[in-house]
Design an enzyme around this catalytic site. Structure first.
Site, PDB file in Angstrom:
ATOM      1  N   ASP A  32       0.825  -1.214   0.000  1.00  0.00           N
ATOM      2  CA  ASP A  32       0.000   0.000   0.000  1.00  0.00           C
ATOM      3  C   ASP A  32       0.858   1.262   0.000  1.00  0.00           C
ATOM      4  O   ASP A  32       2.007   1.238   0.448  1.00  0.00           O
ATOM      5  CB  ASP A  32      -0.879   0.041   1.263  1.00  0.00           C
ATOM      6  CG  ASP A  32      -2.001  -0.989   1.217  1.00  0.00           C
ATOM      7  OD1 ASP A  32      -2.069  -1.759   0.248  1.00  0.00           O
ATOM      8  OD2 ASP A  32      -2.791  -1.017   2.168  1.00  0.00           O
ATOM      9  N   HIS A  83      -5.988   3.538  -3.984  1.00  0.00           N
ATOM     10  CA  HIS A  83      -5.889   3.714  -2.520  1.00  0.00           C
ATOM     11  C   HIS A  83      -6.184   5.184  -2.169  1.00  0.00           C
ATOM     12  O   HIS A  83      -5.548   5.750  -1.312  1.00  0.00           O
ATOM     13  CB  HIS A  83      -4.476   3.293  -2.091  1.00  0.00           C
ATOM     14  CG  HIS A  83      -4.283   2.993  -0.633  1.00  0.00           C
ATOM     15  ND1 HIS A  83      -5.122   2.179   0.096  1.00  0.00           N
ATOM     16  CD2 HIS A  83      -3.325   3.396   0.248  1.00  0.00           C
ATOM     17  CE1 HIS A  83      -4.674   2.094   1.347  1.00  0.00           C
ATOM     18  NE2 HIS A  83      -3.601   2.829   1.469  1.00  0.00           N
ATOM     19  N   HIS A 171       3.868  -2.174   3.226  1.00  0.00           N
ATOM     20  CA  HIS A 171       3.737  -0.784   2.781  1.00  0.00           C
ATOM     21  C   HIS A 171       4.926  -0.307   1.958  1.00  0.00           C
ATOM     22  O   HIS A 171       6.071  -0.476   2.364  1.00  0.00           O
ATOM     23  CB  HIS A 171       3.524   0.140   3.990  1.00  0.00           C
ATOM     24  CG  HIS A 171       2.163  -0.042   4.583  1.00  0.00           C
ATOM     25  ND1 HIS A 171       1.891  -1.055   5.465  1.00  0.00           N
ATOM     26  CD2 HIS A 171       0.992   0.619   4.363  1.00  0.00           C
ATOM     27  CE1 HIS A 171       0.597  -0.996   5.774  1.00  0.00           C
ATOM     28  NE2 HIS A 171       0.037   0.003   5.125  1.00  0.00           N
TER      29      HIS A 171
HETATM   30 ZN   LIG Z   1      -2.413   3.166   3.174  1.00  0.00          ZN
END
Ligand SMILES: [Zn+2]
Length: 201
Positions: A32, A83, A171
């Site tokens: 992400d 996102h 991430h």
């Molecule tokens: Zn995020």
């Protein structure tokens, strides 16, 4: 307390969202917040070396800043998802503003997949996204690589509980750089030892 497994209550609230993958012999690695200059090149190189494909849930504004990295992610066979434009927290954003952010991000990302930042989304936002045929993707295992109080050793230890079908979150975010670079390769090795393959969502 860190909740590595997604809570059942949320799964019940958002039944048509994706929480797990269908293939029980595979795991679904996701990253992400990128693309980022600090980490995307390292992640791509690491995945290439390990022959692993993953799904990147990108922030629209980061795609706007680093279109070449976004392109490279796709050229190397990975999948991309939305996102939001500025990593908005759904609980703190009006539904219309949230949708607008998702739309703006999608003008850069062009993907039916969407992951809400922080996993936070209201029922109203959920239904509005669903109406637009946007597929919401949560996760079943969270690495907490963004948490500065968590040592990478802990990520590796927790990774032992990963099973087939799990959707894993890491991430592509400078905040996670230390923990991610110290744990990702070993987590992939561990999953290979469990004879799990890697798939995109
Ligand atoms: Zn995020």
């Amino acid at each position: 307390m860190r909740i590595y497994r997604s809570p059942l209550l949320l799964r019940w609230l958002f039944p048509s969202a994706i929480w797990k993958g269908d293939d029980k012999r595979a795991v679904y690695l996701t990253f992400d917040d990128g693309p980022s200059e600090a980490l995307t090149p390292w992640i791509l190189q690491t995945l290439k070396k390990a022959e692993v494909k993953a799904t990147f849930f990108c922030v629209g504004n980061n795609v706007k800043k680093h279109p070449e990295l976004f392109q490279q992610i796709q050229e190397e066979g990975h999948r991309v998802g939305n996102h939001t434009m500025h990593h908005e927290n759904g609980m703190k954003t009006r539904a219309n503003d949230y949708l607008q952010s998702v739309d703006e991000a999608n003008s850069f990302i062009h993907s039916p997949l969407f992951r809400p930042p922080y996993g936070k989304i209201t029922l109203r936002q959920y239904f509005q996204l669903k109406k637009r045929n946007i597929q919401i993707v949560f996760w079943s295992w969270l690495s907490y690589d963004f948490d500065p109080n968590q040592a990478s050793e802990k990520v590796k230890m927790k990774a032992k509980s990963i099973k087939g079908g799990d959707i894993l979150v890491f991430h592509d975010n400078p905040k996670s750089a230390e923990t991610l670079t110290e744990s990702l390769e070993e987590v992939i090795q561990l999953l290979n030892q469990k004879r799990l393959t890697f798939k995109t969502i």
